[in-house]
Design an enzyme around this catalytic site. Structure first.
Site, PDB file in Angstrom:
ATOM      1  N   ASP A   1      36.815  47.708  65.645  1.00 22.60           N
ATOM      2  CA  ASP A   1      37.293  48.913  66.048  1.00 22.60           C
ATOM      3  C   ASP A   1      38.057  49.490  64.805  1.00 22.60           C
ATOM      4  O   ASP A   1      38.346  48.857  63.814  1.00 22.60           O
ATOM      5  CB  ASP A   1      37.979  49.045  67.316  1.00 22.60           C
ATOM      6  CG  ASP A   1      39.062  47.721  67.294  1.00 22.60           C
ATOM      7  OD1 ASP A   1      39.376  47.118  66.255  1.00 22.60           O
ATOM      8  OD2 ASP A   1      39.617  47.591  68.456  1.00 22.60           O
TER       9      ASP A   1
ATOM     10  N   ASN B   1      46.256  45.360  78.841  1.00 23.16           N
ATOM     11  CA  ASN B   1      45.433  46.086  79.903  1.00 23.16           C
ATOM     12  C   ASN B   1      44.035  45.584  79.864  1.00 23.16           C
ATOM     13  O   ASN B   1      43.215  46.072  80.743  1.00 23.16           O
ATOM     14  CB  ASN B   1      45.747  47.398  79.541  1.00 23.16           C
ATOM     15  CG  ASN B   1      44.592  47.877  78.388  1.00 23.16           C
ATOM     16  OD1 ASN B   1      44.159  46.997  77.549  1.00 23.16           O
ATOM     17  ND2 ASN B   1      44.574  49.211  77.950  1.00 23.16           N
TER      18      ASN B   1
ATOM     19  N   HIS C   1      41.829  45.264  77.536  1.00 23.44           N
ATOM     20  CA  HIS C   1      40.846  45.827  76.832  1.00 23.44           C
ATOM     21  C   HIS C   1      40.212  44.661  75.821  1.00 23.44           C
ATOM     22  O   HIS C   1      40.776  43.747  75.423  1.00 23.44           O
ATOM     23  CB  HIS C   1      41.181  46.888  75.958  1.00 23.44           C
ATOM     24  CG  HIS C   1      42.123  46.894  74.980  1.00 23.44           C
ATOM     25  ND1 HIS C   1      42.974  47.693  74.476  1.00 23.44           N
ATOM     26  CD2 HIS C   1      42.318  45.872  74.238  1.00 23.44           C
ATOM     27  CE1 HIS C   1      43.568  47.336  73.314  1.00 23.44           C
ATOM     28  NE2 HIS C   1      43.480  46.135  73.410  1.00 23.44           N
TER      29      HIS C   1
ATOM     30  N   GLU D   1      38.886  50.518  76.749  1.00 15.62           N
ATOM     31  CA  GLU D   1      39.881  50.530  77.747  1.00 15.62           C
ATOM     32  C   GLU D   1      39.388  50.456  79.274  1.00 15.62           C
ATOM     33  O   GLU D   1      38.178  50.554  79.468  1.00 15.62           O
ATOM     34  CB  GLU D   1      40.655  51.747  77.433  1.00 15.62           C
ATOM     35  CG  GLU D   1      41.110  52.042  76.181  1.00 15.62           C
ATOM     36  CD  GLU D   1      42.589  51.131  75.782  1.00 15.62           C
ATOM     37  OE1 GLU D   1      42.760  50.231  76.133  1.00 15.62           O
ATOM     38  OE2 GLU D   1      43.409  51.845  75.033  1.00 15.62           O
TER      39      GLU D   1
HETATM   40  P1  PGA Z   1      47.140  41.650  69.732  1.00 16.36           P
HETATM   41  O1  PGA Z   1      46.213  42.646  70.272  1.00 16.36           O
HETATM   42  O2  PGA Z   1      46.361  40.476  69.032  1.00 16.36           O
HETATM   43  O3  PGA Z   1      47.912  42.374  68.585  1.00 16.36           O
HETATM   44  O4  PGA Z   1      47.872  41.118  70.859  1.00 16.36           O
HETATM   45  C1  PGA Z   1      45.039  42.317  71.029  1.00 16.36           C
HETATM   46  C2  PGA Z   1      44.349  43.585  71.425  1.00 16.36           C
HETATM   47  O5  PGA Z   1      44.911  44.397  71.721  1.00 16.36           O
HETATM   48  O6  PGA Z   1      43.201  43.509  71.204  1.00 16.36           O
END
Ligand code: PGA
Length: 249
Positions: free
Chosen positions: A74, A143, A145, A150
């Site tokens: 992404d 959340n 994702h 999302e």
């Molecule tokens: P993080 O993000 O590794 O910075 O906790 C994970 C994500 O949102 O995929």
């Protein structure tokens, strides 16, 4: 500790100190089997120690990363060219350049708003032309994702533009000087795209991810927790530290 949660999903719980090595082992295994493996790399705090560990192993001569073919999970819509805030540039600085993974070995998620829908289809074609993804690494959002998929995203989704939720923009705000500068649109591999990978590594650490990891692995399989769709995939290795796994007993 290793445990099978569903036919296709294996949970490995390690100490916080072992987390980076356990994550790096996933990449090492695929590259030893297939030096030019196609590997999907995420950004974020979670994979950062894995990147350091992979570079350390390469310096020691224990692994050769320079032949692998990297694809991206992404990025932010509009983070084009050499924009320092793009996930592409984060990965380049953090990992691709020090690992000597040349630019032509990287298939980059499109970020130019102009013609983005066609570019998303081209991104998917590029994955297919490379023979598909051998190992897709993922972090887990607070959340639920995966990538920027999302809550509410269809399990059949392909690479697409996303309007990011407040949970995600708040989590991302740490990377920005001014909260109002945090991008609100992203581009991500879809859940359907991710599920087609021949193997998937879900990396999860820290107590703050314990609730969402429990929902991912033990709750209903539902668009409300996009990561729960991983339980439909064939070869998923979840690497969790003890804090993240605290609610799985
Ligand atoms: P993080 O993000 O590794 O910075 O906790 C994970 C994500 O949102 O995929």
């Amino acid at each position: 500790m290793s445990r099978t949660l569903a036919p296709g999903i294996q949970l490995q719980v390690v100490s916080a100190a072992e987390f980076a090595a356990a994550a790096a082992d996933l990449v090492q295994a695929v590259v030893q089997r297939k030096p030019d493996a196609v590997v999907g790399f995420p950004t974020g705090d979670t994979p950062l120690p894995m990147y350091h560990e992979l570079l350390r192993r390469q310096q020691l001569g224990a692994i050769n990363l320079s032949s692998l073919r990297a694809v991206m999970l992404d990025d932010y819509l509009g983070a084009t060219g050499d924009d320092p805030v793009s996930f592409h540039n984060w990965l380049k600085r953090t990992f691709f350049d020090p690992a000597s993974i040349d630019g032509w070995r990287l298939w980059r998620v499109p970020t130019d708003p102009e013609g983005i829908e066609a570019a998303c289809r081209t991104y998917e074609q590029g994955l297919a032309e490379r023979g598909g993804v051998d190992l897709q690494l993922l972090g887990l959002g607070l959340n639920g994702h995966i990538g920027f998929n999302e809550p509410g995203t269809s399990p059949d989704s392909r690479t697409h533009v996303v309007h990011l939720t407040p949970s995600t923009t708040t989590a991302n705000a740490a990377y920005w000087d001014e909260a109002e500068n945090v991008p609100v649109y992203g581009v991500t591999m879809g859940i359907g795209t991710i599920l087609e990978a021949r193997s998937i590594g879900l990396l999860v650490n820290g107590r703050r991810k314990a609730e969402i990891l429990r929902a991912t692995l033990l709750g209903p399989i539902s668009p409300e927790v996009p990561a729960s769709f991983l339980r439909r995939a064939q070869h998923v290795q979840v690497v969790a530290d003890e804090d993240a796994a605290a609610l799985l007993a």
